[in-house]
Design a protein around this motif. Structure first.
Motif, PDB file in Angstrom:
ATOM      1  N   UNK A 199      56.632  34.706 118.762  1.00  0.00           N
ATOM      2  CA  UNK A 199      57.870  34.490 119.525  1.00  0.00           C
ATOM      3  C   UNK A 199      59.154  34.877 118.796  1.00  0.00           C
ATOM      4  N   UNK A 200      59.099  35.228 117.518  1.00  0.00           N
ATOM      5  CA  UNK A 200      60.305  35.594 116.784  1.00  0.00           C
ATOM      6  C   UNK A 200      60.465  37.116 116.752  1.00  0.00           C
ATOM      7  N   UNK A 201      61.550  37.615 117.317  1.00  0.00           N
ATOM      8  CA  UNK A 201      61.747  39.057 117.403  1.00  0.00           C
ATOM      9  C   UNK A 201      61.899  39.697 116.031  1.00  0.00           C
ATOM     10  N   UNK A 202      62.563  39.017 115.101  1.00  0.00           N
ATOM     11  CA  UNK A 202      62.737  39.578 113.761  1.00  0.00           C
ATOM     12  C   UNK A 202      61.396  39.807 113.081  1.00  0.00           C
ATOM     13  N   UNK A 203      60.484  38.859 113.259  1.00  0.00           N
ATOM     14  CA  UNK A 203      59.156  38.981 112.656  1.00  0.00           C
ATOM     15  C   UNK A 203      58.366  40.098 113.334  1.00  0.00           C
ATOM     16  N   UNK A 204      58.486  40.206 114.632  1.00  0.00           N
ATOM     17  CA  UNK A 204      57.809  41.290 115.354  1.00  0.00           C
ATOM     18  C   UNK A 204      58.267  42.649 114.837  1.00  0.00           C
ATOM     19  N   UNK A 205      59.566  42.770 114.569  1.00  0.00           N
ATOM     20  CA  UNK A 205      60.115  44.033 114.057  1.00  0.00           C
ATOM     21  C   UNK A 205      59.479  44.399 112.724  1.00  0.00           C
ATOM     22  N   UNK A 206      59.347  43.415 111.845  1.00  0.00           N
ATOM     23  CA  UNK A 206      58.769  43.679 110.531  1.00  0.00           C
ATOM     24  C   UNK A 206      57.298  44.069 110.658  1.00  0.00           C
ATOM     25  N   UNK A 207      56.579  43.391 111.524  1.00  0.00           N
ATOM     26  CA  UNK A 207      55.160  43.712 111.736  1.00  0.00           C
ATOM     27  C   UNK A 207      55.004  45.158 112.197  1.00  0.00           C
ATOM     28  N   UNK A 208      55.849  45.580 113.097  1.00  0.00           N
ATOM     29  CA  UNK A 208      55.749  46.944 113.616  1.00  0.00           C
ATOM     30  C   UNK A 208      56.011  47.994 112.541  1.00  0.00           C
ATOM     31  N   UNK A 209      56.847  47.656 111.573  1.00  0.00           N
ATOM     32  CA  UNK A 209      57.247  48.664 110.584  1.00  0.00           C
ATOM     33  C   UNK A 209      56.444  48.611 109.290  1.00  0.00           C
ATOM     34  N   UNK A 210      55.781  47.477 109.009  1.00  0.00           N
ATOM     35  CA  UNK A 210      55.113  47.346 107.716  1.00  0.00           C
ATOM     36  C   UNK A 210      53.663  47.821 107.809  1.00  0.00           C
ATOM     37  N   UNK A 211      53.136  48.453 106.755  1.00  0.00           N
ATOM     38  CA  UNK A 211      51.757  48.968 106.798  1.00  0.00           C
ATOM     39  C   UNK A 211      50.731  47.844 106.884  1.00  0.00           C
ATOM     40  N   UNK A 212      49.777  48.004 107.744  1.00  0.00           N
ATOM     41  CA  UNK A 212      48.742  46.978 107.891  1.00  0.00           C
ATOM     42  C   UNK A 212      47.925  46.834 106.608  1.00  0.00           C
ATOM     43  N   UNK A 213      47.902  47.887 105.801  1.00  0.00           N
ATOM     44  CA  UNK A 213      47.187  47.834 104.522  1.00  0.00           C
ATOM     45  C   UNK A 213      47.827  46.865 103.543  1.00  0.00           C
ATOM     46  N   UNK A 214      49.062  46.431 103.837  1.00  0.00           N
ATOM     47  CA  UNK A 214      49.784  45.524 102.943  1.00  0.00           C
ATOM     48  C   UNK A 214      50.128  44.209 103.646  1.00  0.00           C
ATOM     49  N   UNK A 215      49.294  43.813 104.605  1.00  0.00           N
ATOM     50  CA  UNK A 215      49.554  42.596 105.379  1.00  0.00           C
ATOM     51  C   UNK A 215      48.493  41.529 105.154  1.00  0.00           C
ATOM     52  N   UNK A 216      48.928  40.271 105.285  1.00  0.00           N
ATOM     53  CA  UNK A 216      48.031  39.120 105.316  1.00  0.00           C
ATOM     54  C   UNK A 216      48.545  38.153 106.379  1.00  0.00           C
ATOM     55  N   UNK A 217      47.773  37.112 106.648  1.00  0.00           N
ATOM     56  CA  UNK A 217      48.183  36.081 107.609  1.00  0.00           C
ATOM     57  C   UNK A 217      48.210  34.727 106.917  1.00  0.00           C
ATOM     58  N   UNK A 218      49.134  33.890 107.349  1.00  0.00           N
ATOM     59  CA  UNK A 218      49.303  32.562 106.751  1.00  0.00           C
ATOM     60  C   UNK A 218      49.789  31.581 107.806  1.00  0.00           C
ATOM     61  N   UNK A 219      49.822  30.303 107.415  1.00  0.00           N
ATOM     62  CA  UNK A 219      50.429  29.290 108.286  1.00  0.00           C
ATOM     63  C   UNK A 219      51.653  28.631 107.641  1.00  0.00           C
ATOM     64  N   UNK A 220      51.701  28.562 106.314  1.00  0.00           N
ATOM     65  CA  UNK A 220      52.731  27.797 105.612  1.00  0.00           C
ATOM     66  C   UNK A 220      52.712  26.338 106.056  1.00  0.00           C
ATOM     67  N   UNK A 221      51.548  25.887 106.549  1.00  0.00           N
ATOM     68  CA  UNK A 221      51.439  24.495 106.963  1.00  0.00           C
ATOM     69  C   UNK A 221      51.770  23.543 105.833  1.00  0.00           C
TER      70      UNK A 221
END
Length: 273
Positions: A199-221
């Motif tokens: 739901x955050x547009x800023x985060x969506x923008x970064x996802x679209x531009x950053x290489x998937x080879x350098x991505x991970x997923x987290x919760x920061x719970x």
């Protein structure tokens, strides 16, 4: 169908293993933490990287890791808090030295962006000095470093990483300009994304531009989320919804995103057994 609920099509994704690359296990209430840990197998959560906020937090996460092999502890000092006493800091540095074979990373460490917004007179110099010591430890031990460094603070952190030739850097829940993102890409630094990618547009923008080879997923719970997760206990299972969203934003098959994220996190944190 609500995207945040693991029902319908999401249930079919339970065969895909996931790793939570950044979670504060010791900050959950005991009953919540027990529930979460008891459900890891159910939601195909293979590992969680339990970052620490200070010396006691690191001790606690090390103890958790002895009780559950899915928990992989990191040791660090979270910057969004007052500076520790020198004796406390030295105990943390000593712990990292003594337990370097048990911790998988140095973290969470970084710079106090939000604290400076609240306390306008706060000096950044002491925080930079402490962070520099952690970066030196990362260089010395070869351990990855998990970073809290957003917007303009990321420039300072990149300077330190480059100075000490630390390449295994993970910027968690990153926010920043295209300019700094380009620098991070060129250096091969990883970025991880939380459930707010729904739901955050800023985060969506970064996802679209950053290489998937350098991505991970987290919760920061246990940090709570809004949108489809409003009112829910933050849980690693939310990563399934994040991966579904990232698949859409990157126009990459969901199975490929699962495989890539699992491989990225496993290799970065040396989780292969």
């Amino acid at each position: 169908m609500e995207t945040g609920n693991l029902s319908g099509i999401e249930v079919s994704l339970m065969k895909n293993a996931i790793i939570d690359a950044h979670i504060h296990l010791d900050m959950y209430e005991e009953c919540e933490r027990n529930q979460l840990l008891n459900e890891l197998d159910m939601y195909k959560v293979e590992k969680v990287i339990a970052v620490s906020t200070d010396y006691q937090s690191a001790l606690t996460n090390l103890e958790y890791s002895k009780q559950n092999k899915k928990i992989k502890p990191a040791a660090g000092f979270h910057p969004e808090q007052p500076l520790p006493e020198e004796a406390e800091l030295q105990k943390l540095f000593s712990l990292i030295e003594r337990k370097k074979n048990e911790i998988v990373a140095i973290g969470e460490v970084g710079l106090p962006y939000y604290l400076r917004k609240e306390q306008k007179q706060l000096s950044l110099n002491s925080y930079i000095e402490i962070l520099e010591v952690f970066v030196k430890y990362a260089a010395k031990t070869g351990k990855p470093i998990a970073l809290h460094a957003i917007y303009e603070d990321a420039e300072i952190v990149c300077d330190l990483l480059e100075r000490y030739s630390v390449s295994n850097a993970h910027f968690h829940w990153f926010k920043g300009s295209e300019k700094i993102l380009q620098r991070m890409k060129e250096n091969g630094y990883f970025v991880s994304f939380t459930p707010d990618c729904l739901y955050e547009e800023e985060i969506k923008r970064i996802i679209k531009s950053y290489p998937i080879e350098l991505m991970m997923a987290e919760t920061d719970g246990p940090w709570p989320f809004a949108g489809p997760f409003s009112g829910e206990l933050t849980h690693p299972k939310m990563i399934h919804s994040s991966i579904k969203q990232i698949s859409r934003l990157k126009n990459v098959p969901m199975q490929d995103v699962y495989s890539r994220f699992f491989k990225n996190t496993s290799i970065f944190y040396d989780l292969q057994e």
